[in-house]
Motif scaffolding. Structure first.
Motif, PDB file in Angstrom:
ATOM      1  N   PHE A   1       0.834  -1.209   0.000  1.00 18.07           N
ATOM      2  CA  PHE A   1       0.000   0.000   0.000  1.00 18.07           C
ATOM      3  C   PHE A   1       0.867   1.257   0.000  1.00 18.07           C
ATOM      4  O   PHE A   1       0.625   2.200  -0.764  1.00 18.07           O
ATOM      5  N   ASP A   2       1.895   1.275   0.830  1.00 20.29           N
ATOM      6  CA  ASP A   2       2.798   2.432   0.903  1.00 20.29           C
ATOM      7  C   ASP A   2       3.603   2.600  -0.387  1.00 20.29           C
ATOM      8  O   ASP A   2       3.867   3.721  -0.821  1.00 20.29           O
ATOM      9  N   ALA A   3       4.023   1.480  -0.985  1.00 19.08           N
ATOM     10  CA  ALA A   3       4.795   1.554  -2.227  1.00 19.08           C
ATOM     11  C   ALA A   3       3.980   2.201  -3.336  1.00 19.08           C
ATOM     12  O   ALA A   3       4.525   2.922  -4.189  1.00 19.08           O
ATOM     13  N   LEU A   4       2.673   1.979  -3.332  1.00 18.18           N
ATOM     14  CA  LEU A   4       1.797   2.584  -4.342  1.00 18.18           C
ATOM     15  C   LEU A   4       1.566   4.058  -4.061  1.00 18.18           C
ATOM     16  O   LEU A   4       1.806   4.917  -4.923  1.00 18.18           O
ATOM     17  N   ARG A   5       1.168   4.387  -2.841  1.00 17.67           N
ATOM     18  CA  ARG A   5       0.766   5.765  -2.571  1.00 17.67           C
ATOM     19  C   ARG A   5       1.946   6.745  -2.605  1.00 17.67           C
ATOM     20  O   ARG A   5       1.789   7.901  -2.983  1.00 17.67           O
ATOM     21  N   LYS A   6       3.135   6.283  -2.275  1.00 14.45           N
ATOM     22  CA  LYS A   6       4.284   7.209  -2.273  1.00 14.45           C
ATOM     23  C   LYS A   6       4.684   7.627  -3.685  1.00 14.45           C
ATOM     24  O   LYS A   6       5.401   8.620  -3.860  1.00 14.45           O
ATOM     25  N   GLU A   7       4.214   6.877  -4.695  1.00  9.63           N
ATOM     26  CA  GLU A   7       4.503   7.234  -6.086  1.00  9.63           C
ATOM     27  C   GLU A   7       3.452   8.163  -6.677  1.00  9.63           C
ATOM     28  O   GLU A   7       3.548   8.523  -7.860  1.00  9.63           O
ATOM     29  N   LEU A   8       2.458   8.553  -5.878  1.00  9.91           N
ATOM     30  CA  LEU A   8       1.347   9.350  -6.397  1.00  9.91           C
ATOM     31  C   LEU A   8       1.338  10.778  -5.843  1.00  9.91           C
ATOM     32  O   LEU A   8       0.284  11.322  -5.521  1.00  9.91           O
ATOM     33  N   THR A   9       2.506  11.366  -5.736  1.00  8.26           N
ATOM     34  CA  THR A   9       2.611  12.753  -5.269  1.00  8.26           C
ATOM     35  C   THR A   9       1.872  13.687  -6.226  1.00  8.26           C
ATOM     36  O   THR A   9       1.983  13.555  -7.448  1.00  8.26           O
ATOM     37  N   ASN A  10       1.094  14.624  -5.654  1.00 11.49           N
ATOM     38  CA  ASN A  10       0.326  15.593  -6.447  1.00 11.49           C
ATOM     39  C   ASN A  10      -0.597  14.907  -7.450  1.00 11.49           C
ATOM     40  O   ASN A  10      -0.736  15.330  -8.606  1.00 11.49           O
ATOM     41  N   PHE A  11      -1.206  13.845  -7.004  1.00  8.40           N
ATOM     42  CA  PHE A  11      -2.082  13.061  -7.877  1.00  8.40           C
ATOM     43  C   PHE A  11      -3.371  12.756  -7.129  1.00  8.40           C
ATOM     44  O   PHE A  11      -3.352  12.490  -5.924  1.00  8.40           O
ATOM     45  N   ASN A  12      -4.490  12.804  -7.825  1.00  8.35           N
ATOM     46  CA  ASN A  12      -5.791  12.519  -7.223  1.00  8.35           C
ATOM     47  C   ASN A  12      -6.268  11.143  -7.689  1.00  8.35           C
ATOM     48  O   ASN A  12      -6.350  10.886  -8.901  1.00  8.35           O
ATOM     49  N   ALA A  13      -6.568  10.276  -6.745  1.00  6.07           N
ATOM     50  CA  ALA A  13      -6.983   8.919  -7.120  1.00  6.07           C
ATOM     51  C   ALA A  13      -7.752   8.263  -5.984  1.00  6.07           C
ATOM     52  O   ALA A  13      -7.656   8.670  -4.815  1.00  6.07           O
ATOM     53  N   TRP A  14      -8.519   7.262  -6.350  1.00  5.25           N
ATOM     54  CA  TRP A  14      -9.145   6.370  -5.377  1.00  5.25           C
ATOM     55  C   TRP A  14      -8.301   5.104  -5.299  1.00  5.25           C
ATOM     56  O   TRP A  14      -7.853   4.592  -6.329  1.00  5.25           O
ATOM     57  N   ILE A  15      -8.083   4.604  -4.091  1.00  7.24           N
ATOM     58  CA  ILE A  15      -7.339   3.360  -3.918  1.00  7.24           C
ATOM     59  C   ILE A  15      -8.256   2.347  -3.248  1.00  7.24           C
ATOM     60  O   ILE A  15      -8.720   2.566  -2.117  1.00  7.24           O
ATOM     61  N   LEU A  16      -8.535   1.262  -3.950  1.00 13.32           N
ATOM     62  CA  LEU A  16      -9.370   0.192  -3.406  1.00 13.32           C
ATOM     63  C   LEU A  16      -8.456  -0.904  -2.860  1.00 13.32           C
ATOM     64  O   LEU A  16      -7.707  -1.531  -3.609  1.00 13.32           O
ATOM     65  N   VAL A  17      -8.516  -1.102  -1.554  1.00 12.17           N
ATOM     66  CA  VAL A  17      -7.627  -2.058  -0.887  1.00 12.17           C
ATOM     67  C   VAL A  17      -8.388  -3.347  -0.591  1.00 12.17           C
ATOM     68  O   VAL A  17      -9.402  -3.333   0.105  1.00 12.17           O
ATOM     69  N   LEU A  18      -7.896  -4.449  -1.149  1.00 16.03           N
ATOM     70  CA  LEU A  18      -8.515  -5.753  -0.924  1.00 16.03           C
ATOM     71  C   LEU A  18      -7.967  -6.405   0.340  1.00 16.03           C
ATOM     72  O   LEU A  18      -6.844  -6.111   0.761  1.00 16.03           O
ATOM     73  N   ASP A  19      -8.757  -7.281   0.908  1.00 16.88           N
ATOM     74  CA  ASP A  19      -8.317  -8.012   2.099  1.00 16.88           C
ATOM     75  C   ASP A  19      -7.514  -9.232   1.661  1.00 16.88           C
ATOM     76  O   ASP A  19      -8.068 -10.293   1.368  1.00 16.88           O
ATOM     77  N   THR A  20      -6.207  -9.069   1.609  1.00 15.43           N
ATOM     78  CA  THR A  20      -5.317 -10.165   1.214  1.00 15.43           C
ATOM     79  C   THR A  20      -4.644 -10.805   2.432  1.00 15.43           C
ATOM     80  O   THR A  20      -3.648 -11.515   2.297  1.00 15.43           O
ATOM     81  N   LYS A  21      -5.176 -10.533   3.613  1.00 16.12           N
ATOM     82  CA  LYS A  21      -4.647 -11.088   4.866  1.00 16.12           C
ATOM     83  C   LYS A  21      -3.226 -10.633   5.132  1.00 16.12           C
ATOM     84  O   LYS A  21      -2.416 -11.363   5.724  1.00 16.12           O
ATOM     85  N   GLY A  22      -2.893  -9.409   4.705  1.00 17.48           N
ATOM     86  CA  GLY A  22      -1.566  -8.871   4.952  1.00 17.48           C
ATOM     87  C   GLY A  22      -0.497  -9.451   4.061  1.00 17.48           C
ATOM     88  O   GLY A  22       0.688  -9.449   4.423  1.00 17.48           O
ATOM     89  N   VAL A  23      -0.877  -9.931   2.866  1.00 13.95           N
ATOM     90  CA  VAL A  23       0.065 -10.529   1.923  1.00 13.95           C
ATOM     91  C   VAL A  23       0.156  -9.645   0.685  1.00 13.95           C
ATOM     92  O   VAL A  23      -0.843  -9.051   0.264  1.00 13.95           O
ATOM     93  N   ASN A  24       1.350  -9.549   0.105  1.00 11.41           N
ATOM     94  CA  ASN A  24       1.541  -8.697  -1.075  1.00 11.41           C
ATOM     95  C   ASN A  24       0.759  -9.215  -2.279  1.00 11.41           C
ATOM     96  O   ASN A  24       0.299 -10.359  -2.301  1.00 11.41           O
ATOM     97  N   VAL A  25       0.646  -8.371  -3.302  1.00 19.09           N
ATOM     98  CA  VAL A  25      -0.201  -8.675  -4.464  1.00 19.09           C
ATOM     99  C   VAL A  25       0.193  -9.974  -5.140  1.00 19.09           C
ATOM    100  O   VAL A  25      -0.661 -10.842  -5.402  1.00 19.09           O
ATOM    101  N   TRP A  26       1.476 -10.118  -5.445  1.00 16.29           N
ATOM    102  CA  TRP A  26       1.933 -11.286  -6.199  1.00 16.29           C
ATOM    103  C   TRP A  26       1.636 -12.585  -5.451  1.00 16.29           C
ATOM    104  O   TRP A  26       1.062 -13.533  -6.016  1.00 16.29           O
TER     105      TRP A  26
END
Length: 333
Positions: A67-92
């Motif tokens: 989650f942090d890796a995504l949001r830190k790349e979105l400086t000065n950007f407007n977006a919605w972030i939908l976070v799924l319940d992956t039980k605290g496991v990364n996307v891959w």
């Protein structure tokens, strides 16, 4: 963190592209296995900046480092972030486990009522989550179209600004020496418990007169652990062979030979028998730890790992058992 409620039923959490000291410290702790299994954020819908109904919707996992890796790349950007319940496991990894999947995405869309928040029907998912999501089922049951974004979060802004068109570089999965290095702390930490048990056994053997096991034995073992947990992952592409166990064994073998040439051969405490014992023990230790890295690598397949384990683990057990016997026999000669 305060919550913003658009209605009685739609809950939206604010977030920022700026990482705090606590975020950075938390990521460092997770890298070293501290609170790693509970390092997550609440699933749901987040707003970054001041998004309107036309702002893009980015889907990610609730592992906080992701989650942090995504949001830190979105400086000065407007977006919605939908976070799924992956039980605290990364996307891959979550895509492979099924928690970053079709069912969870459909459920999360319904829970957050995304169709009442945005006026478009497009979801941007990370490319590494593609194996867990059936895009046509998402569109069939929710009306939302799935678009797969780039591999790396740092490319997401450029991807969106270019009309959601990815370059070949954006689609390429890399696994550089740095990428491998940052994964080694958790591998190293995982050896601490078993290492303490081994040191305890050696201490008891010294007390009853079997030994002696001293400083040279200590650094020889520690070196084998570092080779398997750190050096092999970092040097992975340049070590001969394909199997991770072989790569670890190869470097472990070199480590034993170097130790023998540098000190064991001239020490009165070490005989050829003991050197042979360590030659049978230390390379398999490095091999086993190197093989553990298959779970962190993009180089392997599930079937390939199973095949490697089927061959390597029995060989390691036999080798270590024979080496231990030689060292014990040497202690009584």
């Amino acid at each position: 963190m305060l919550d913003i409620v658009l209605s009685r039923e739609i809950k939206i959490n604010p977030t920022s592209s700026q990482l705090t000291t606590q975020d950075i410290l938390g990521a460092w702790k997770a890298r070293w296995g501290i609170n790693r299994m509970n390092y997550k954020v609440e699933p749901g819908l987040y707003r970054l900046g001041n998004p309107d109904s036309n702002a893009p919707v980015l889907v990610t996992a609730n592992y906080k480092m992701t989650f942090d890796a995504l949001r830190k790349e979105l400086t000065n950007f407007n977006a919605w972030i939908l976070v799924l319940d992956t039980k605290g496991v990364n996307v891959w990894c979550a895509a492979g486990k099924g928690t970053f999947g079709t069912t969870e995405l459909l459920n999360r869309l319904a829970v957050v009522q995304l169709d009442n928040v945005v006026s478009h029907k497009t979801l941007i998912l990370p490319q590494l989550g593609a194996s867990g999501v059936c895009a046509h089922d998402i569109q069939k049951f929710s009306g939302f179209k799935v678009v797969y974004g780039p591999v790396r979060a740092k490319d997401i802004k450029e991807f969106i600004q270019s009309g959601m068109k990815a370059t070949d570089e954006m689609r390429t999965v890399t696994f550089s020496a740095y990428d491998r290095l940052v994964l080694t702390p958790i591998e190293l930490v995982s050896t601490f418990r078993i290492s303490l048990m081994i040191f305890g056994v050696l201490f008891l053997l010294n007390l009853i007169g079997v030994g002696p096991f001293g400083a040279v034995d200590f650094y020889a073992y520690v070196g084998a652990v570092i080779i398997g947990s750190v050096l092999t992952p970092v040097l992975l592409p340049w070590i001969p062979g394909r199997a991770f166990a072989w790569k670890g064994w190869f470097l472990g073998f070199i480590w034993v030979i170097v130790n023998f040439l540098m000190g064991w051969s001239s020490s009165s405490e070490y005989s050829v028998l003991k050197a042979l014992g360590y030659l049978l023990i230390l390379p398999p230790v490095s091999a086993y730890l190197a093989m553990n890295f298959t779970g962190s690598s993009t180089y392997t397949s599930f079937s390939g790992v199973l095949k490697e384990m089927k061959i390597a683990i029995p060989a390691m057990i036999i080798s270590i058992a024979l080496g231990a016997i030689l060292i014990l026999v040497n202690s009584f000669i």
